[in-house]
Design an enzyme around this catalytic site. Structure first.
Site, PDB file in Angstrom:
ATOM      1  N   ASP A 194     -31.620 -27.316   8.078  1.00 25.15           N
ATOM      2  CA  ASP A 194     -31.896 -25.995   8.632  1.00 25.15           C
ATOM      3  C   ASP A 194     -31.494 -25.933  10.109  1.00 25.15           C
ATOM      4  OD1 ASP A 194     -32.812 -23.452   9.002  1.00 25.15           O
ATOM      5  OD2 ASP A 194     -34.859 -23.849   8.357  1.00 25.15           O
ATOM      6  N   ASP A 195     -30.525 -25.108  10.420  1.00 25.56           N
ATOM      7  CA  ASP A 195     -30.080 -24.889  11.809  1.00 25.56           C
ATOM      8  C   ASP A 195     -29.391 -26.115  12.415  1.00 25.56           C
ATOM      9  OD1 ASP A 195     -31.416 -22.517  11.405  1.00 25.56           O
ATOM     10  OD2 ASP A 195     -32.757 -22.690  13.129  1.00 25.56           O
ATOM     11  N   CYS A 243     -31.215 -17.931   7.981  1.00 21.05           N
ATOM     12  CA  CYS A 243     -31.728 -18.688   6.832  1.00 21.05           C
ATOM     13  C   CYS A 243     -31.705 -17.959   5.490  1.00 21.05           C
ATOM     14  CB  CYS A 243     -33.163 -19.124   7.119  1.00 21.05           C
ATOM     15  SG  CYS A 243     -33.317 -20.198   8.548  1.00 21.05           S
ATOM     16  N   ARG A 267     -29.359 -19.032   2.226  1.00 18.39           N
ATOM     17  CA  ARG A 267     -29.929 -19.757   1.077  1.00 18.39           C
ATOM     18  C   ARG A 267     -29.687 -19.002  -0.225  1.00 18.39           C
ATOM     19  NH1 ARG A 267     -33.654 -23.583   3.423  1.00 18.39           N
ATOM     20  NH2 ARG A 267     -32.816 -23.594   5.536  1.00 18.39           N
ATOM     21  N   LYS A 296     -37.827 -26.363   2.288  1.00 19.69           N
ATOM     22  CA  LYS A 296     -37.983 -24.947   2.658  1.00 19.69           C
ATOM     23  C   LYS A 296     -37.327 -24.048   1.614  1.00 19.69           C
ATOM     24  CE  LYS A 296     -36.237 -21.826   6.222  1.00 19.69           C
ATOM     25  NZ  LYS A 296     -35.878 -21.688   7.640  1.00 19.69           N
ATOM     26  N   HIS A 346     -37.782 -20.015   1.437  1.00 21.50           N
ATOM     27  CA  HIS A 346     -37.382 -18.829   2.217  1.00 21.50           C
ATOM     28  C   HIS A 346     -36.628 -17.768   1.415  1.00 21.50           C
ATOM     29  CE1 HIS A 346     -36.745 -17.599   6.698  1.00 21.50           C
ATOM     30  NE2 HIS A 346     -37.638 -16.863   6.056  1.00 21.50           N
ATOM     31  N   SER A 367     -39.996 -20.312   7.009  1.00 26.13           N
ATOM     32  CA  SER A 367     -39.598 -21.172   8.132  1.00 26.13           C
ATOM     33  C   SER A 367     -40.789 -21.889   8.772  1.00 26.13           C
ATOM     34  CB  SER A 367     -38.879 -20.350   9.198  1.00 26.13           C
ATOM     35  OG  SER A 367     -37.654 -19.901   8.697  1.00 26.13           O
ATOM     36  N   HIS A 381     -34.807 -27.055  12.288  1.00 24.68           N
ATOM     37  CA  HIS A 381     -35.225 -25.740  12.793  1.00 24.68           C
ATOM     38  C   HIS A 381     -36.333 -25.969  13.820  1.00 24.68           C
ATOM     39  CE1 HIS A 381     -36.928 -21.665  12.629  1.00 24.68           C
ATOM     40  NE2 HIS A 381     -35.929 -21.270  11.865  1.00 24.68           N
ATOM     41  N   ASP A 401     -27.675 -24.739   6.716  1.00 22.95           N
ATOM     42  CA  ASP A 401     -27.758 -23.318   6.326  1.00 22.95           C
ATOM     43  C   ASP A 401     -27.145 -22.353   7.342  1.00 22.95           C
ATOM     44  OD1 ASP A 401     -29.773 -23.467   8.281  1.00 22.95           O
ATOM     45  OD2 ASP A 401     -31.038 -22.021   7.229  1.00 22.95           O
ATOM     46  N   ASN A 402     -27.007 -22.790   8.580  1.00 25.41           N
ATOM     47  CA  ASN A 402     -26.362 -21.958   9.622  1.00 25.41           C
ATOM     48  C   ASN A 402     -26.222 -22.806  10.880  1.00 25.41           C
ATOM     49  OD1 ASN A 402     -29.493 -20.532   9.430  1.00 25.41           O
ATOM     50  ND2 ASN A 402     -28.911 -21.491  11.360  1.00 25.41           N
ATOM     51  N   LYS A 429     -26.205 -19.999  15.800  1.00 23.97           N
ATOM     52  CA  LYS A 429     -27.025 -19.265  14.824  1.00 23.97           C
ATOM     53  C   LYS A 429     -27.198 -17.816  15.271  1.00 23.97           C
ATOM     54  CE  LYS A 429     -31.803 -19.142  13.118  1.00 23.97           C
ATOM     55  NZ  LYS A 429     -33.055 -19.911  12.932  1.00 23.97           N
TER      56      LYS A 429
HETATM   57 MG    MG Z   1     -31.501 -21.819   9.310  1.00 23.10          MG
END
Ligand code: MG
Length: 474
Positions: A38-39, A78, A82, A135, A137, A160, A238, A290-291, A311
């Site tokens: 994540d991130d 996010c 996803r 996660k 989301h 998150s 994240h 994811d980003n 992001k």
């Molecule tokens: Mg993310």
């Protein structure tokens, strides 16, 4: 006599062929593990050039498999990212994006609709065991949880790790100097909350343990394997960042590096488990993010390496992510500079599992099998960069044309439509420094035409991210 012997051997041979074919159908379907961070930025792994973060397990995975350098997510935050990975469809088609509420929140009254097909659902029909860890989301209410979307089991946080923040601590202070109790995020097993707040300091370790147990359960003692799909979506790096005591304070890159190095350890545990059980010969492992990095949190955010943006933007740094695909004997080791996307995982995995995609909807991905086995180039030659429901930019071949601009740090979120489009050659200029629009008007026309064709058949779904639970409406 000789004639009888020949006949006997012929019969024996045909029986053995039938039997081995039977064994193949019984155990031959490959397993899939998708590890989704994540991130995490494009530049946050040793094998993607980070100067101080140590990631020996991911570096080895990349050396043994394919390291992709032009691999994209379908959204720069996010929830839509996803949704795109699991459904193989652009979030504008599934209603999993919005221009007002860009992701789902604890007061959201929506999620991924039941009408959408996920990788897990497709694989279940092929006899797979499926697990989601980490996660989610895509909706925290029962109708939207992983167990309602084709996963046999779920263990993780439903949104998150910075949500359900207590009001007693100022937001930035809580995010920059976090304590577990600042974030009352629930940890769930299937549809029940089992811990609140989730102890995020041990969460990578616990996700890993769950993953290892799931793999072991599907590796039966007889040597036969129940085919499985594991979606391991880490809730870190994240912000707020947490690392376990074994990793905290150990990286040269500070707390962010500690977190990445713990995720590297986790990946190593999983790959080692596959190697030890022989499952490595029949398992594809995909590692991606994811980003891009959340750079507004200074050192607590990651790095997009040479890429511009972060992001919350559809510049390269917001949506181009590290991506490693591993499968010894199945994935030909290489560095791939052609395009790929998380949108391509559903068609690729479905094809590898022998599933035919339903024809009742539009998919936005391609099967990447020819690239994985080294027989052909990537079928993907274009990328559409949506920001919410708006098409921010589009890429065809090496050329990326922008229709909008925003703050390259992603926040505040204001977007501005461009009067004059900008154009970059991403293979020559990955940092997007030199606008060449004036020099290549024909490239802009080609991209315009591609966008026109895309829009002609696009049906935009109403957003599922904007409804709120009535009692929590402010
Ligand atoms: Mg993310």
């Amino acid at each position: 006599m000789n004639r009888y012997l020949i006949l006997f051997f012929l019969l024996l041979n045909s029986w053995m062929t039938v039997d081995s074919a039977h064994a193949q159908t019984k155990t031959g379907k490959p397993n899939f593990i998708v590890i989704f961070t994540d991130d995490q930025g494009y530049g946050d792994l040793g094998c993607y050039g980070h100067p101080t973060i140590r990631t020996p397990n991911l570096d080895r995975m990349a050396a043994e498999g394919q390291r992709w350098t032009n691999f994209y997510v379908a959204a720069n935050v996010c929830t839509p990212s996803r949704a795109a990975l699991l459904t193989g469809r652009l979030p504008v088609r599934t209603g999993m994006c919005s221009d007002t509420r860009r992701v789902l929140f604890p007061d959201s009254d929506g999620g991924l609709p039941q009408s959408e097909n996920t990788i897990a659902r497709i694989l279940k029909k092929q006899g797979y065991r499926t697990a989601a860890i980490g996660k989610w989301h895509l909706g925290h209410l029962p109708a939207y949880l992983p167990t309602s979307h084709g996963f046999d089991s779920y263990y993780g946080i439903p949104y998150s790790n910075d949500m359900d923040r207590v009001n007693s601590v100022e937001a930035r202070e809580a995010l920059m100097n976090p304590k577990v109790e600042y974030f009352q995020v629930p940890l769930m097993r299937d549809t029940s909350v089992i811990e609140r707040p989730a102890d995020q300091t041990t969460i990578v370790k616990r996700y890993t343990q769950e993953a290892l147990e799931f793999i072991a359960r599907n590796k039966q003692k007889s040597g036969a394997t129940q085919p499985f799909f594991l979606y391991l979506a880490h809730s870190l790096p994240h912000v707020p960042l947490f690392a376990s005591s074994k990793f905290k304070g150990t990286s040269e890159r500070g707390l962010y590096g500690d977190v990445i190095e713990e995720i590297d350890w986790s990946t190593g545990q999983i790959l080692d488990a596959l190697r030890k059980t022989g499952l490595d010969k029949n398992t594809y492992v995909i590692f991606t993010s994811d980003n891009g990095p959340w750079v507004i949190f200074d050192e607590n955010g990651g790095s997009a390496g040479p890429l511009f943006g972060s992001k919350g933007t559809s510049y390269e740094g917001g949506v181009r992510v590290p991506a490693i695909i591993w499968g010894p004997g199945r994935v030909k080791p290489a560095v791939i500079s052609e395009m790929g996307s998380t949108l391509d995982l559903l068609p690729t995995i479905s094809a590898l599992a022998g599933a035919t995609l339903p024809t009742d909807r539009v998919y936005d991905g391609y099967s990447l099998i020819p690239v994985l086995d080294g027989t052909s180039k990537s079928p993907r030659n274009e990328m559409l960069y949506y920001h919410g429901t708006r098409l921010f930019a589009a890429r065809k071949g090496a050329f990326k044309c922008y229709f909008y601009r925003n703050n390259p740090q992603g926040y505040p979120e204001k977007m501005e439509k461009l009067d004059t489009y900008t154009l970059f050659n991403l293979q020559h200029d990955p940092s997007e420094r030199f606008d060449i629009a004036a020099k290549y008007p024909e490239k802009i026309r080609e991209i315009d035409e591609m966008v026109r064709q895309h829009r002609a058949s696009l049906v935009v779904a109403p957003s599922n991210l904007e409804k709120r639970i009535v009692s929590q409406k402010k």
